[in-house]
Design a protein around this motif. Sequence first.
Motif, PDB file in Angstrom:
ATOM      1  N   ALA A 118       7.187   1.533  -5.267  1.00  0.00           N
ATOM      2  CA  ALA A 118       7.486   0.292  -4.550  1.00  0.00           C
ATOM      3  C   ALA A 118       6.315  -0.002  -3.622  1.00  0.00           C
ATOM      4  O   ALA A 118       6.198   0.588  -2.548  1.00  0.00           O
ATOM      5  N   VAL A 119       5.442  -0.900  -4.026  1.00  0.00           N
ATOM      6  CA  VAL A 119       4.148  -1.053  -3.344  1.00  0.00           C
ATOM      7  C   VAL A 119       4.300  -1.557  -1.915  1.00  0.00           C
ATOM      8  O   VAL A 119       3.579  -1.116  -1.013  1.00  0.00           O
ATOM      9  N   VAL A 170      -3.048  -1.631  -1.680  1.00  0.00           N
ATOM     10  CA  VAL A 170      -4.086  -1.195  -2.620  1.00  0.00           C
ATOM     11  C   VAL A 170      -4.159   0.330  -2.678  1.00  0.00           C
ATOM     12  O   VAL A 170      -4.225   0.928  -3.755  1.00  0.00           O
ATOM     13  N   GLU A 171      -4.141   0.969  -1.517  1.00  0.00           N
ATOM     14  CA  GLU A 171      -4.206   2.434  -1.485  1.00  0.00           C
ATOM     15  C   GLU A 171      -2.994   3.045  -2.179  1.00  0.00           C
ATOM     16  O   GLU A 171      -3.101   4.048  -2.894  1.00  0.00           O
ATOM     17  N   CYS A 172      -1.840   2.429  -1.986  1.00  0.00           N
ATOM     18  CA  CYS A 172      -0.597   2.920  -2.594  1.00  0.00           C
ATOM     19  C   CYS A 172      -0.698   2.900  -4.119  1.00  0.00           C
ATOM     20  O   CYS A 172      -0.342   3.869  -4.794  1.00  0.00           O
ATOM     21  N   TYR A 229     -10.416   4.232 -10.492  1.00  0.00           N
ATOM     22  CA  TYR A 229      -9.449   3.481  -9.688  1.00  0.00           C
ATOM     23  C   TYR A 229      -9.956   3.300  -8.252  1.00  0.00           C
ATOM     24  O   TYR A 229      -9.787   2.232  -7.662  1.00  0.00           O
ATOM     25  N   ALA A 230     -10.576   4.344  -7.713  1.00  0.00           N
ATOM     26  CA  ALA A 230     -11.098   4.257  -6.352  1.00  0.00           C
ATOM     27  C   ALA A 230     -12.207   3.216  -6.257  1.00  0.00           C
ATOM     28  O   ALA A 230     -12.292   2.458  -5.277  1.00  0.00           O
ATOM     29  N   THR A 231     -13.066   3.163  -7.274  1.00  0.00           N
ATOM     30  CA  THR A 231     -14.137   2.162  -7.291  1.00  0.00           C
ATOM     31  C   THR A 231     -13.566   0.749  -7.364  1.00  0.00           C
ATOM     32  O   THR A 231     -13.998  -0.155  -6.635  1.00  0.00           O
ATOM     33  N   GLN A 281     -13.799  -2.336  -4.389  1.00  0.00           N
ATOM     34  CA  GLN A 281     -14.293  -3.680  -4.687  1.00  0.00           C
ATOM     35  C   GLN A 281     -13.226  -4.738  -4.373  1.00  0.00           C
ATOM     36  O   GLN A 281     -13.522  -5.795  -3.803  1.00  0.00           O
ATOM     37  N   TYR A 282     -11.978  -4.422  -4.727  1.00  0.00           N
ATOM     38  CA  TYR A 282     -10.903  -5.386  -4.498  1.00  0.00           C
ATOM     39  C   TYR A 282     -10.630  -5.552  -3.006  1.00  0.00           C
ATOM     40  O   TYR A 282     -10.359  -6.674  -2.539  1.00  0.00           O
ATOM     41  N   LEU A 283     -10.703  -4.480  -2.242  1.00  0.00           N
ATOM     42  CA  LEU A 283     -10.513  -4.587  -0.798  1.00  0.00           C
ATOM     43  C   LEU A 283     -11.565  -5.486  -0.170  1.00  0.00           C
ATOM     44  O   LEU A 283     -11.274  -6.264   0.755  1.00  0.00           O
TER      45      LEU A 283
END
Length: 314
Positions: free
Chosen positions: A111-112, A146-148, A164-166, A170-172
């Motif tokens: 549940a984000v 995003v981190e979740c 995924y971290a990369t 970029q998305y952040l």
Amino acid sequence: MKSTILVVVFVITTAVVACGPGENVRTEGEKIQVVATTTIVGDLVRTIGGDDLQVEALMGPGVDPHLYKASAGDVRRMSSADAIFYSGLHLEGKMTDVLERMNERGVRTVAVAECIPEDRLIPLQGYDNLHDPHVWFDVELWSETVECVTRGLSELNPAGADNYATNAKQYLDELAQLDFWVRERAAELPPEQRVLVTAHDAFAYFGRAYGFEVRGLLGVSTASETGTADVQQLAMFIVEREIPAVFVETSVPPRFVEALQEAVAARGFMVEIGGSLYSDSLGNQGTPAGDYIGTVRANVDTIVGALRGAGGAG
């Protein structure tokens, strides 16, 4: 009515039992199968997961998650998925029991919105321990999810963790730029013109973050009722404040706002329908509002453009 409900519950429960987590075995090179409840959550997971994932959103554009009921086909898709990502905070009201049952059956569920610290959420008046679920209207707050998602995908597929971290980083950066842009656009309106009236009370986070006074005809959930007194009270507010425009929403029937517009006209004031806002879903794929960033931009352009107008007496 009771017999109908019992039949639906039996079908869903049978589907959950019949489609256990043992069926979601992947072959080498096969994409991770992820089910998302809403288009908003699906876009978030797809952006971070990239090509590793096959993401399917159960609810399409314009679908109201507050009222959505999971079909037997939805249950089968969720049962055979590697993971289910959903918004949470009771946004998917009628699906909550099914999602909990999936987790009990061993299907990973995330549940984000519930990863956001509770002290940053807006409490629902009159309800203990419940919060407004429409967190994505505050871009900076939505970036907390995003981190979740990154953590959930990394636990699901450790081999893809670096990727995924990369993608998340970029998305952040993109979300930080978007948040700055929204603040600049909102500042184009003087504070007294930042009054947002919509079909249902979904924009509280937007108002808190960007300095808008927000009024919704329906409650936080579209399952709530509205009566003549609610319409008349909001109509009087619009007339007194000379608000130039109100807004319909893509996931709520326009009749509610149209009734409000008629009530305002009966008081000798003309309020325009300033446009349609994306509230609980994104726009159609392939359009500028087909992803989260595009949806936010479309909403803000619509709001600012309409509220720049001047109200007119009848």
